[in-house]
Design an enzyme around this catalytic site. Structure first.
Site: not given
Ligand code: SIN
Length: 293
Positions: A100, A102, A256, A271
């Site tokens: 995805h 973000d 990611h 995050r």
């Molecule tokens: C996310 O999708 O922001 C999480 C990525 C992760 O925890 O590695």
């Protein structure tokens, strides 16, 4: 004079590790500009051995743009822009465990995300990144120019509705269910990076529902092809975390995927997500018209 950043590329398509900078400090504007440039050049940048409190992570993130308050994932009580991304040993589902980018489901999607590792499993829990600029560039000129004429409809419904993957199954994070009124927004299928001018595909399996003006069946034929193409190994890099690691990725040109291969262990990340400055939100999305089904 500020010393130049020490930047080492880690993969052919994207990714660089930066050393010699302490992100917990009030860094000079020249250093922030160099980090921003590294992000544009490499699409995802990594730092090791940092010590970021939620406050310092917020301060660092805010140097790049206003911080996003996630509409569905509750932030820390004292630091609402900081999301705790936690998987406990007994949890089965992880957060972000599918390709995805973000916040593509927002009217004005986030430009970047900064993830800091607090506690990492003994093994596993890596994050994969895929360059959507490289994915676009690898397509034929004919398909590239067709895609440049198309828009796609994005929504949070598939992940965050009552039946959604995120809202339904995860235990260790406070995730609100998007109700039936969750918006649908239209974005170009190819984004031109406002700073580098590089073009990147901007559709993703988690949040892209269909191509604007196309039937769902028609959309899925092309989107399925693109989703397969976009995750080709040659477009990716993989980051192994340790406590204190930081990854900063550009959501406009990177997908990611958080790997969920550490059953029985704890993983705890924080995050912050960077929104565009108002002037950067160049092509505002429009609300999607009715579905053509
Ligand atoms: C996310 O999708 O922001 C999480 C990525 C992760 O925890 O590695």
């Amino acid at each position: 004079m500020t010393p130049p950043l020490n930047i080492r590329r880690v993969s052919g398509a994207l990714g660089a590790e930066i050393s010699g900078v302490d992100l917990s400090q009030d860094l000079p504007d020249t250093t922030i500009a160099a980090i921003r440039q590294a992000l544009i050049d490499h699409q995802v940048i990594f730092f090791r051995d940092q010590a970021l409190t939620p406050q310092r992570q917020t301060a660092f993130g805010a140097r790049f743009g206003p911080l996003n308050i996630h509409p569905y994932v509750t932030g820390m009580a004292d630091h609402p822009a900081v999301m705790e991304v936690v998987k406990e040993p007994q949890d089965r589902i992880n957060f972000g465990g599918g390709w995805h980018s973000d916040m593509s489901f927002l009217e004005s999607p986030a430009i970047g995300s900064i993830l800091y590792a607090v506690e990492t499993p003994e093994f596993g829990g890596d994050t994969l990144f895929a360059s959507q600029a490289a994915a676009f560039e690898a397509l034929s000129p004919g398909l590239r120019s067709t895609l440049e004429t198309l828009n796609a409809v994005h929504s949070a419904a598939r992940e965050y509705s009552a039946e959604g993957h995120s809202a339904r199954k995860r235990k260790s994070m406070t995730i609100a269910e998007a109700d039936g009124l969750v918006g649908e927004y239209v974005h170009p299928m190819v984004l031109v990076h406002p700073e580098s001018g590089r073009k990147a595909l901007y559709v993703n399996p988690a949040f892209t529902l269909r191509i604007e003006g196309w039937k769902t069946r028609e959309s899925m034929a092309l989107l399925s092809y693109l989703f397969e193409h976009c995750r080709y190994e040659g477009f990716t890099t993989r980051f192994s975390w340790a406590p204190g690691s930081v990854a900063f990725w550009d959501n406009r040109s990177v997908w990611h995927f958080a790997l969920n291969d550490y059953a029985g262990q704890r993983r705890h990340m924080r995050r912050v997500t960077v929104d565009p400055w108002p002037a950067e939100a160049a092509s505002p999305a429009s609300r999607a018209a009715e579905t053509v089904s």
